[in-house]
Design a protein around this motif. Structure first.
Motif, PDB file in Angstrom:
ATOM      1  N   SER A 357       5.218   1.257  -5.004  1.00 27.53           N
ATOM      2  CA  SER A 357       6.244   0.224  -4.905  1.00 27.53           C
ATOM      3  C   SER A 357       7.640   0.817  -4.998  1.00 27.53           C
ATOM      4  O   SER A 357       7.865   1.828  -5.658  1.00 27.53           O
ATOM      5  N   ARG A 379       2.555  -8.141  -0.446  1.00 27.21           N
ATOM      6  CA  ARG A 379       2.474  -6.941   0.382  1.00 27.21           C
ATOM      7  C   ARG A 379       1.026  -6.545   0.646  1.00 27.21           C
ATOM      8  O   ARG A 379       0.676  -6.149   1.756  1.00 27.21           O
ATOM      9  N   GLU A 383      -0.912  -6.307   4.161  1.00 31.30           N
ATOM     10  CA  GLU A 383      -1.608  -5.082   4.562  1.00 31.30           C
ATOM     11  C   GLU A 383      -3.020  -5.403   5.043  1.00 31.30           C
ATOM     12  O   GLU A 383      -3.483  -4.874   6.054  1.00 31.30           O
ATOM     13  N   GLU A 431       8.153  -8.084   7.801  1.00 34.57           N
ATOM     14  CA  GLU A 431       7.209  -7.859   6.710  1.00 34.57           C
ATOM     15  C   GLU A 431       6.054  -6.986   7.155  1.00 34.57           C
ATOM     16  O   GLU A 431       5.738  -5.967   6.535  1.00 34.57           O
ATOM     17  N   PHE A 432       5.375  -7.392   8.245  1.00 33.24           N
ATOM     18  CA  PHE A 432       4.166  -6.640   8.590  1.00 33.24           C
ATOM     19  C   PHE A 432       4.472  -5.291   9.235  1.00 33.24           C
ATOM     20  O   PHE A 432       3.683  -4.352   9.112  1.00 33.24           O
ATOM     21  N   ARG A 434       7.031  -3.337   8.312  1.00 33.49           N
ATOM     22  CA  ARG A 434       7.353  -2.465   7.169  1.00 33.49           C
ATOM     23  C   ARG A 434       6.080  -2.016   6.452  1.00 33.49           C
ATOM     24  O   ARG A 434       5.930  -0.852   6.087  1.00 33.49           O
ATOM     25  N   THR A 435       5.156  -2.947   6.290  1.00 33.04           N
ATOM     26  CA  THR A 435       3.884  -2.612   5.642  1.00 33.04           C
ATOM     27  C   THR A 435       3.085  -1.639   6.498  1.00 33.04           C
ATOM     28  O   THR A 435       2.516  -0.666   5.991  1.00 33.04           O
ATOM     29  N   LYS A 438       4.193   1.927   6.284  1.00 31.66           N
ATOM     30  CA  LYS A 438       3.857   2.611   5.035  1.00 31.66           C
ATOM     31  C   LYS A 438       2.396   3.002   4.957  1.00 31.66           C
ATOM     32  O   LYS A 438       2.053   4.027   4.366  1.00 31.66           O
ATOM     33  N   ASN A 439       1.513   2.184   5.549  1.00 31.59           N
ATOM     34  CA  ASN A 439       0.080   2.508   5.433  1.00 31.59           C
ATOM     35  C   ASN A 439      -0.482   3.213   6.659  1.00 31.59           C
ATOM     36  O   ASN A 439      -1.676   3.481   6.735  1.00 31.59           O
TER      37      ASN A 439
END
Length: 636
Positions: A357, A379, A383, A431-432, A434-435, A438-439
């Motif tokens: 985080s 979040r 994801e 939102e999605f 950015r997520t 990261k993944n």
């Protein structure tokens, strides 16, 4: 004559097991401590059994009162082991930590009945007795001893059945082996009393259980002498699966990488070791874990929220001070999360997400609890929605028209991804995306969008509608792929698409932060004919010169600049200068966020090449887009 050779073997095996437990196995875990005491009790019983055998085999070598005492101790200790095994099963299933300890005290009542019977047996001889020739006799109340053993074994078996899924299979096998081997050895010893094999068989089972236990090295992070990330996942999952309520205090050091680059990894590791050692002293009953470099977790079992609040307070207070290593003061910025499971979070994945985080606000210590954890839950849900979308094709590509001032027509469009999840509903792209970045899912998403645009271009003759190209956003993560150009080339070949029908967009921030990488990527893309544009231009004015070092065809000015320009004279000057500068450098200008007629007219007066925004159209599905272009461009 009693043959105590098996007891001697039992002592040897028990000593080996205890040695291995002490040297190799993890001695700090509650269940291992309990198992260690079980082995000790077995060892003591074997010693007492040998004394008993020597006394009976050599009549008179031990006084009868002492023989009574030895046999009392043997039965007391031996009768206690099934109760210990029941507690052990509760510990390895996780049930021990959620159960009121009064329950375990109540379960001791049958044992204490036996305790009283055995202590007073010398006076009533109703449990066992010795005759004048040292002959051993089981009396009528011996059934109480066996009955209590059976009582605890039934509890043990019922618990194993209820919590079967919470206990590792190999441990279920080992503990079941203890029960059945014990029953068989008792039966054998009943018919052949001179063969004292019961304790030997138990010792062999102890050896088997000990072997099945994980070594300390598999549990610990050796650099800090605390439990590992994998152990955290296993322990917390066990507590959750067995419906425990417990707390997790997570500590994340946000500026550790900066210190590591200056001081080196050895000094930082020494500092982290000191922190880990200190964390273990905050609550002696808690377990401390290292999840990543600079990320620690403390698991507090039980439902005492005030204990979690106390630990959080101690961490908040301590990390406002510097940590000293080799006379150097290290001032860590820390985030402290106080999580009550399952009230705040209820999955291992959610807890691990805290370590990634970016909740910190830049102050020395940031404390997060309660409602502050809701964003992290959101979040994780997003994801999961992204993963589902890639599998179930829930992603949809919409198209937002781009107006060409010179021709007063729609000449291009931007492909924009939309996601509607069956469980969450519509999810904001910011939102999605950015997520997904990261993944790592952004790579799959980027390929999906590119291929879907190529499919759309192959199925519809957009050239005949006046569309020159479609803009496709390129993620910074995608630009790190060495085989990006090969993948795009294969997709275009699959759908027989001309590269001139596609334009790739990269955000200004990505271009500034990764200039050299972007140069190489864009150079390769341009070699095969791709046109490129820079998106959200104007969000990083301090690095504007570095952006122009990259060969972009289009500059898309961020919508915020336009919106501020309507209200602020200085912003208007900035907007005008940005457009003029871009034109002088040979770039075409696209203004995003045009939502009113006044904004469109302003762009016309500034001779902006293209406009995009809600004044013309929102992003719309491909069929609606085709109809919109036909109508706007006057095509029948």
């Amino acid at each position: 004559m009693y043959n105590f050779d098996f007891d001697i073997c039992a002592i040897i095996i028990s000593l080996i097991v205890m040695g291995c437990m002490f040297v190799i196995k993890d001695r700090d875990r509650d269940e291992n401590k309990m198992f260690f005491w079980i082995v000790i009790n077995g060892l003591i019983c074997a010693v007492l059994d040998i004394i008993f055998s020597l006394a009976v085999n050599n009549k008179g070598c031990i006084p009868l009162p002492l023989l009574y005492t030895c046999n009392n101790l043997y039965l007391l200790i031996h009768n206690f082991v099934p109760y210990q095994y029941y507690i052990y099963a509760n510990m390895i299933s996780g049930a021990f930590y959620k159960t009121d300890k009064k329950k375990y005290n109540l379960l001791l009542i049958p044992y204490f009945v036996n305790f009283v019977l055995l202590i007073t047996n010398r006076f009533h001889n109703l449990v066992f007795s010795f005759d004048s020739n040292y002959g051993y006799h089981r009396e009528i109340l011996m059934i109480c001893i066996y009955g209590v053993t059976l009582f605890y074994l039934i509890f043990f078996l019922v618990h194993m059945i209820i919590y079967f899924k919470s206990i590792r299979l190999k441990m279920v096998i080992m503990l079941s082996l203890f029960i059945w081997s014990g029953i068989i050895s008792v039966i054998v010893q009943y018919f052949y009393p001179h063969l004292l094999i019961e304790l030997f068989v138990q010792a062999v089972v102890y050896m088997s259980v000990m072997i099945s236990l994980d070594d300390e090295a598999s549990h610990k992070v050796s650099e800090y002498d605390v439990y590992s990330r994998n152990t955290f996942k296993r322990d917390v999952k066990l507590l959750i699966d067995s419906d425990n309520k417990f707390s997790v205090i997570m500590l994340k050091l946000t500026n550790i990488e900066g210190y590591m680059s200056v001081l080196g990894i050895d000094q930082i590791n020494e500092s982290l070791f000191n922190i880990a050692t200190w964390l273990k002293t905050v609550d002696r009953q808690a377990r401390v874990y290292s999840l990543n470099v600079g990320v620690f977790a403390i698991v507090l079992t039980g439902q005492e929220n005030n204990k979690a609040e106390y630990v959080s307070y101690v961490l908040n207070t301590r990390f406002r001070e510097a940590w000293k290593v080799n006379d150097i003061d290290i001032e860590y910025n820390a985030i402290v999360y106080e999580v009550h499971v399952p009230d705040n979070l209820n999955r291992v994945e959610e807890l691990l997400l805290l370590g990634y985080s970016e909740t910190g606000n830049g102050s020395r210590v940031t404390f997060v609890s309660g409602k502050g954890l809701e964003e992290l839950k959101r979040r994780l849900k997003i994801e999961q929605a992204v993963r589902r979308a890639l599998i179930s094709n829930n992603f949809k590509v919409y198209y937002q028209p781009i107006w060409d001032r010179a021709h007063n027509k729609i000449k291009s469009a931007e492909a924009l991804l939309r996601l509607y999840d069956p469980e969450i509903g519509a999810i904001n792209p910011e939102e999605f995306i950015r997520t997904a970045e990261k993944n790592g899912a952004i790579i799959g998403i980027g390929e999906f969008v590119f291929e879907d645009v190529c499919r759309f271009l192959s199925e519809r003759d957009l050239k005949s509608l006046g569309i020159d190209y479609i803009e496709v956003n390129l993620s910074p993560v995608q630009c790190m792929q060495r085989d990006l150009t090969d993948k795009f080339t294969d997709i275009m070949r699959k759908y027989n698409i001309d590269v001139n029908m596609l334009n790739l967009e990269i955000t200004e921030t990505a271009a500034v932060e990764n200039t050299e990488v972007m140069k190489r990527t864009i150079s390769k893309l341009r070699e095969i004919g791709f046109a490129t544009s820079i998106d959200d231009f104007g969000t990083g004015f301090a690095s504007m010169s570095s952006v122009f070092n990259i060969d972009f065809k289009l500059l898309k000015i961020d919508r915020e600049i336009l919106w501020r320009a309507e209200e602020n004279e200085e912003a208007m000057i900035m907007l005008k200068n940005t457009i003029e500068m871009g034109k002088r450098m040979g770039r075409k200008i696209v203004q995003e966020g045009v939502e009113t007629k006044a904004q469109k007219e302003l762009m016309e007066s500034l001779e902006c090449d293209y406009c995009q925004g809600f004044y013309f159209s929102r992003p719309i599905p491909e069929d609606e887009f085709v109809e919109y272009v036909k109508k706007y461009n006057g095509i029948n």
